[in-house]
Design a protein around this motif. Structure first.
Motif, PDB file in Angstrom:
ATOM      1  N   SER A 145      -2.011  -4.902  -9.211  1.00 43.00           N
ATOM      2  CA  SER A 145      -2.216  -5.190 -10.628  1.00 43.00           C
ATOM      3  C   SER A 145      -1.010  -4.773 -11.466  1.00 43.00           C
ATOM      4  O   SER A 145      -0.725  -5.381 -12.489  1.00 43.00           O
ATOM      5  CB  SER A 145      -3.493  -4.528 -11.145  1.00 43.00           C
ATOM      6  OG  SER A 145      -3.413  -3.128 -11.078  1.00 43.00           O
ATOM      7  N   THR A 146      -0.270  -3.751 -11.028  1.00 44.67           N
ATOM      8  CA  THR A 146       0.902  -3.280 -11.758  1.00 44.67           C
ATOM      9  C   THR A 146       2.104  -4.188 -11.536  1.00 44.67           C
ATOM     10  O   THR A 146       2.868  -4.461 -12.463  1.00 44.67           O
ATOM     11  CB  THR A 146       1.267  -1.846 -11.322  1.00 44.67           C
ATOM     12  OG1 THR A 146       0.144  -0.998 -11.556  1.00 44.67           O
ATOM     13  CG2 THR A 146       2.465  -1.313 -12.076  1.00 44.67           C
ATOM     14  N   CYS A 147       2.280  -4.659 -10.321  1.00 40.23           N
ATOM     15  CA  CYS A 147       3.459  -5.471  -9.988  1.00 40.23           C
ATOM     16  C   CYS A 147       3.073  -6.577  -8.989  1.00 40.23           C
ATOM     17  O   CYS A 147       3.434  -6.518  -7.811  1.00 40.23           O
ATOM     18  CB  CYS A 147       4.552  -4.572  -9.423  1.00 40.23           C
ATOM     19  SG  CYS A 147       6.137  -5.406  -9.241  1.00 40.23           S
ATOM     20  N   PRO A 148       2.362  -7.598  -9.463  1.00 42.84           N
ATOM     21  CA  PRO A 148       1.919  -8.673  -8.558  1.00 42.84           C
ATOM     22  C   PRO A 148       3.054  -9.516  -7.991  1.00 42.84           C
ATOM     23  O   PRO A 148       2.845 -10.263  -7.026  1.00 42.84           O
ATOM     24  CB  PRO A 148       0.990  -9.513  -9.442  1.00 42.84           C
ATOM     25  CG  PRO A 148       1.429  -9.227 -10.839  1.00 42.84           C
ATOM     26  CD  PRO A 148       1.915  -7.800 -10.825  1.00 42.84           C
ATOM     27  N   MET A 180      -2.982  -7.502  -2.365  1.00 44.17           N
ATOM     28  CA  MET A 180      -3.946  -6.944  -1.437  1.00 44.17           C
ATOM     29  C   MET A 180      -4.027  -7.902  -0.251  1.00 44.17           C
ATOM     30  O   MET A 180      -4.187  -9.108  -0.434  1.00 44.17           O
ATOM     31  CB  MET A 180      -5.317  -6.771  -2.097  1.00 44.17           C
ATOM     32  CG  MET A 180      -5.281  -5.819  -3.293  1.00 44.17           C
ATOM     33  SD  MET A 180      -4.464  -4.238  -2.971  1.00 44.17           S
ATOM     34  CE  MET A 180      -5.575  -3.509  -1.771  1.00 44.17           C
ATOM     35  N   GLY A 181      -3.884  -7.363   0.943  1.00 42.61           N
ATOM     36  CA  GLY A 181      -3.895  -8.183   2.145  1.00 42.61           C
ATOM     37  C   GLY A 181      -5.279  -8.724   2.453  1.00 42.61           C
ATOM     38  O   GLY A 181      -6.291  -8.178   2.007  1.00 42.61           O
ATOM     39  N   ASP A 182      -5.327  -9.792   3.205  1.00 41.57           N
ATOM     40  CA  ASP A 182      -6.607 -10.376   3.604  1.00 41.57           C
ATOM     41  C   ASP A 182      -7.450  -9.385   4.395  1.00 41.57           C
ATOM     42  O   ASP A 182      -8.677  -9.457   4.384  1.00 41.57           O
ATOM     43  CB  ASP A 182      -6.372 -11.639   4.450  1.00 41.57           C
ATOM     44  CG  ASP A 182      -5.772 -12.767   3.624  1.00 41.57           C
ATOM     45  OD1 ASP A 182      -5.935 -12.764   2.381  1.00 41.57           O
ATOM     46  OD2 ASP A 182      -5.130 -13.656   4.227  1.00 41.57           O
ATOM     47  N   ASP A 183      -6.780  -8.451   5.085  1.00 40.36           N
ATOM     48  CA  ASP A 183      -7.490  -7.462   5.893  1.00 40.36           C
ATOM     49  C   ASP A 183      -7.741  -6.161   5.125  1.00 40.36           C
ATOM     50  O   ASP A 183      -8.202  -5.177   5.694  1.00 40.36           O
ATOM     51  CB  ASP A 183      -6.730  -7.187   7.189  1.00 40.36           C
ATOM     52  CG  ASP A 183      -5.320  -6.664   6.956  1.00 40.36           C
ATOM     53  OD1 ASP A 183      -4.809  -6.782   5.823  1.00 40.36           O
ATOM     54  OD2 ASP A 183      -4.720  -6.139   7.909  1.00 40.36           O
ATOM     55  N   GLY A 184      -7.422  -6.133   3.826  1.00 38.67           N
ATOM     56  CA  GLY A 184      -7.731  -4.965   3.004  1.00 38.67           C
ATOM     57  C   GLY A 184      -6.554  -4.286   2.353  1.00 38.67           C
ATOM     58  O   GLY A 184      -6.349  -4.432   1.151  1.00 38.67           O
ATOM     59  N   PRO A 185      -5.759  -3.523   3.107  1.00 43.73           N
ATOM     60  CA  PRO A 185      -4.680  -2.743   2.501  1.00 43.73           C
ATOM     61  C   PRO A 185      -3.627  -3.604   1.800  1.00 43.73           C
ATOM     62  O   PRO A 185      -3.444  -4.781   2.132  1.00 43.73           O
ATOM     63  CB  PRO A 185      -4.049  -2.001   3.678  1.00 43.73           C
ATOM     64  CG  PRO A 185      -5.090  -1.993   4.730  1.00 43.73           C
ATOM     65  CD  PRO A 185      -5.880  -3.255   4.539  1.00 43.73           C
ATOM     66  N   ILE A 217       8.597   0.303  -9.433  1.00 48.23           N
ATOM     67  CA  ILE A 217       8.697   1.766  -9.432  1.00 48.23           C
ATOM     68  C   ILE A 217       7.459   2.380 -10.069  1.00 48.23           C
ATOM     69  O   ILE A 217       6.944   3.399  -9.605  1.00 48.23           O
ATOM     70  CB  ILE A 217       9.998   2.216 -10.123  1.00 48.23           C
ATOM     71  CG1 ILE A 217      11.195   1.813  -9.250  1.00 48.23           C
ATOM     72  CG2 ILE A 217       9.997   3.717 -10.392  1.00 48.23           C
ATOM     73  CD1 ILE A 217      12.541   1.940  -9.923  1.00 48.23           C
ATOM     74  N   GLU A 218       6.938   1.738 -11.108  1.00 47.93           N
ATOM     75  CA  GLU A 218       5.692   2.206 -11.738  1.00 47.93           C
ATOM     76  C   GLU A 218       4.535   2.154 -10.731  1.00 47.93           C
ATOM     77  O   GLU A 218       3.708   3.060 -10.675  1.00 47.93           O
ATOM     78  CB  GLU A 218       5.382   1.335 -12.952  1.00 47.93           C
ATOM     79  CG  GLU A 218       4.185   1.778 -13.742  1.00 47.93           C
ATOM     80  CD  GLU A 218       3.922   0.885 -14.948  1.00 47.93           C
ATOM     81  OE1 GLU A 218       2.746   0.808 -15.351  1.00 47.93           O
ATOM     82  OE2 GLU A 218       4.870   0.273 -15.478  1.00 47.93           O
ATOM     83  N   ALA A 219       4.488   1.103  -9.920  1.00 49.48           N
ATOM     84  CA  ALA A 219       3.460   0.999  -8.880  1.00 49.48           C
ATOM     85  C   ALA A 219       3.611   2.131  -7.863  1.00 49.48           C
ATOM     86  O   ALA A 219       2.626   2.743  -7.444  1.00 49.48           O
ATOM     87  CB  ALA A 219       3.539  -0.361  -8.185  1.00 49.48           C
ATOM     88  N   GLN A 220       4.848   2.422  -7.480  1.00 51.75           N
ATOM     89  CA  GLN A 220       5.113   3.525  -6.554  1.00 51.75           C
ATOM     90  C   GLN A 220       4.639   4.846  -7.154  1.00 51.75           C
ATOM     91  O   GLN A 220       3.919   5.609  -6.507  1.00 51.75           O
ATOM     92  CB  GLN A 220       6.606   3.612  -6.265  1.00 51.75           C
ATOM     93  CG  GLN A 220       7.019   4.863  -5.510  1.00 51.75           C
ATOM     94  CD  GLN A 220       8.526   5.016  -5.452  1.00 51.75           C
ATOM     95  OE1 GLN A 220       9.133   4.614  -4.477  1.00 51.75           O
ATOM     96  NE2 GLN A 220       9.121   5.588  -6.485  1.00 51.75           N
ATOM     97  N   ASP A 221       5.028   5.093  -8.393  1.00 51.61           N
ATOM     98  CA  ASP A 221       4.693   6.357  -9.040  1.00 51.61           C
ATOM     99  C   ASP A 221       3.187   6.489  -9.310  1.00 51.61           C
ATOM    100  O   ASP A 221       2.658   7.595  -9.326  1.00 51.61           O
ATOM    101  CB  ASP A 221       5.475   6.514 -10.344  1.00 51.61           C
ATOM    102  CG  ASP A 221       6.977   6.648 -10.111  1.00 51.61           C
ATOM    103  OD1 ASP A 221       7.386   6.904  -8.957  1.00 51.61           O
ATOM    104  OD2 ASP A 221       7.725   6.481 -11.087  1.00 51.61           O
ATOM    105  N   GLY A 222       2.506   5.363  -9.510  1.00 49.36           N
ATOM    106  CA  GLY A 222       1.084   5.400  -9.809  1.00 49.36           C
ATOM    107  C   GLY A 222       0.180   5.403  -8.594  1.00 49.36           C
ATOM    108  O   GLY A 222      -1.025   5.649  -8.721  1.00 49.36           O
ATOM    109  N   CYS A 223       0.729   5.148  -7.424  1.00 53.69           N
ATOM    110  CA  CYS A 223      -0.092   5.096  -6.214  1.00 53.69           C
ATOM    111  C   CYS A 223      -0.790   6.437  -5.995  1.00 53.69           C
ATOM    112  O   CYS A 223      -0.121   7.467  -5.836  1.00 53.69           O
ATOM    113  CB  CYS A 223       0.751   4.736  -5.007  1.00 53.69           C
ATOM    114  SG  CYS A 223      -0.179   4.682  -3.463  1.00 53.69           S
TER     115      CYS A 223
END
Length: 62
Positions: free
Chosen positions: A18-21, A26-31, A48-54
């Motif tokens: 959602s932060t950086c589409p 999201m993979g078909d198998d989940g992760p 980088i925001e996605a990395q920092d927010g994980c």
């Protein structure tokens, strides 16, 4: 700049997608997974925001 996701540690919260589409989905198998070979310059900040927010710190952008 490249992005990586440790899919085994991913809790499938969807924050990165959602932060950086442009870089993550999201993979078909989940992760989450990375969908580009190189992070486009125009979205480096959001990657980088996605990395920092994980919440489980399984994203690496370098």
């Amino acid at each position: 700049m490249k992005a990586e996701v440790d899919r085994e540690g991913c809790i499938e919260c969807g924050l990165c997608a959602s932060t950086c589409p442009e870089v993550f989905r999201m993979g078909d198998d989940g992760p989450a997974e990375v969908i580009v070979d190189e992070v486009p310059d125009s979205v480096e900040e959001s990657a980088i925001e996605a990395q920092d927010g994980c919440p489980v710190a399984v994203i690496k952008v370098e």
